[in-house]
Enzyme design. Structure first.
Site, mmCIF file in Angstrom:
data_model
loop_
_atom_site.group_PDB
_atom_site.id
_atom_site.type_symbol
_atom_site.label_atom_id
_atom_site.label_comp_id
_atom_site.label_asym_id
_atom_site.label_seq_id
_atom_site.Cartn_x
_atom_site.Cartn_y
_atom_site.Cartn_z
ATOM 1 C CG HIS A 39 12.823 11.589 34.810
ATOM 2 N ND1 HIS A 39 12.526 11.590 33.474
ATOM 3 C CD2 HIS A 39 13.417 10.395 35.062
ATOM 4 C CE1 HIS A 39 12.898 10.440 32.937
ATOM 5 N NE2 HIS A 39 13.455 9.702 33.884
ATOM 6 C CG ASP A 41 16.285 17.769 32.866
ATOM 7 O OD1 ASP A 41 15.325 16.988 33.073
ATOM 8 O OD2 ASP A 41 17.110 17.604 31.940
ATOM 9 C CB SER A 134 22.298 12.044 22.296
ATOM 10 O OG SER A 134 21.647 12.208 23.541
ATOM 11 C CG ASP A 178 21.148 14.689 29.748
ATOM 12 O OD1 ASP A 178 21.117 14.683 30.988
ATOM 13 O OD2 ASP A 178 20.506 13.884 29.045
#
Length: 387
Positions: A39, A41, A134, A178
């Site tokens: 958490h 980024d 994703s 990601d």
């Protein structure tokens, strides 16, 4: 056959099944595991993910029907199609379709017009597990469509296009980590990403270490979770402290300048500034194989995610505690990914990796309602053309 060979055959067969011909090219983009820096980024911080040897593949070929058509082998051969040239690309109901539509939209915004195409999609990145299936899909689509348009897009821009699609078309306010890990991964190494400057460098992982990923079996869907709320709380905390992003908050200011900042926002800020410090400490530990330091750093990271960021859940905490006790100072373990379910990551001495898998699949599963699974994952190459 290797898992990659199996996946190539599966996506090729899906293309033949859908379109009655062979694809012109096949591209792949990996999932990722974040080793440390959770958490951070979207708070402009430092993160240390690595691409993994599980990937999404896109088979693509030209078409004369005027549409970009997609065929998803992993969603019961579901299909989608939209005009390749229409001025506005409408949203679809299914998220997987919106990843493709969103990437096409943001390629156009960059002046890249993908022509009509046939696509087939297949992957072996576990979905809903926190391993960025994703992001892998978005980066693979960006690479496939840009190559189909004869446009050369560098890996960083592939990541940005996929992130924009996920943020503004799919509706998940994720950061860049990601997609950047999927696009820019290096075999045998993690990728240190400065999410403020967007500079990155490979951080070799000691050959003495093994990465074991534990799928808890508890699936989460980020667009339906409090993920977006956590991001808003971080932004509110940054505004309170008068900084553009929590990356720029001096830890020494946390308590003295807390003032009337509510408890939740304060905890979010404390997690981010301490987690960035853990990334800095972790770089040497991962490179040198200092397992005692990894045990300490990863334990502190998990405690912060559990107590300050409040994205862990009791079944995950129980598994982390069990594994940490068994691993001792021979490695570290923590939850990884956005939270609310998903995966754990253990980085341990290679000789201990099979024991970790056994503890999960026997000791833990004998007592747990939801069955977990575990495997060894390798730091891998980022998105690329296969053939």
């Amino acid at each position: 056959m290797t898992p990659r060979d199996i996946l190539i055959e599966r996506v090729s067969a899906a293309f033949r099944r859908a379109y009655g011909e062979e694809p012109v090219r096949i591209v792949a983009a990996p999932g990722r595991v974040n080793l440390i820096g959770e958490h951070c980024d979207y708070n402009d911080g430092l993160v240390l993910p690595c691409a993994i040897d599980r990937e999404t593949m896109i088979a693509i070929g030209p078409a004369h029907h005027g549409e970009i058509r997609s065929f998803a082998a992993d969603f019961d051969d579901d299909s989608d199609g939209f005009s390749a040239t229409a001025g506005v690309i409408d949203h679809a109901e299914a998220d997987w379709k919106n990843h493709i539509r969103g990437v096409a939209h943001f390629l156009r915004e960059r002046g890249i017009q993908p022509p009509a195409a046939n696509l087939a999609i297949a992957g072996n990145v576990p979905m809903g597990a926190g391993l960025s299936s994703s992001a892998s899909l978005g980066v693979a689509i960006a690479l496939a469509l840009s190559m189909h348009a004869d446009a050369k897009v560098d890996p960083g821009d592939l990541a940005r296009i996929a992130q924009q699609s996920e943020n503004d078309f799919v509706g998940c306010a994720c950061g860049i980590m990601d997609q950047m890990a999927s696009a820019c991964g290096t075999e045998g190494a993690a990728v240190l990403i400065d999410c403020q400057s967007m500079k990155q460098r490979a951080v070799p992982i000691s050959e003495s270490l093994a990465i074991v990923i534990i799928e808890s079996g508890i699936q989460r869907i980020l667009t339906d979770s409090p993920f977006n709320t956590r991001r808003a709380e971080c932004e509110a905390a940054a505004e309170h402290y008068g900084v553009d992003a929590l990356r720029n908050l001096d830890p020494a200011r946390l308590e003295p300048e807390r003032g009337d900042l509510d408890e939740a926002c304060f905890r979010r800020a404390r997690h981010v500034v301490t987690e960035i410090a853990r990334v800095r400490r972790g770089i040497d530990a991962f490179t040198t194989g200092d397992t005692a330091s990894l045990a300490e750093i990863m334990a502190a990271s998990h405690a912060s995610l559990r107590d300050d960021f409040q994205v862990s859940i009791p079944p995950i905490d129980q598994m982390v505690a069990m594994l940490a006790e068994k691993i001792g100072d021979r490695g570290g373990v923590r939850m990884t990914g956005a939270g609310f379910g998903g995966c754990l990551v253990a980085v341990v001495e290679k000789s201990l990796a099979e024991d970790v898998i056994g503890w999960v699949e026997h000791d833990h599963n004998r007592m747990a309602e939801v069955q977990a699974s575990a495997g060894i994952y390798l730091p891998s190459k980022g998105a690329h053309l296969l053939r």
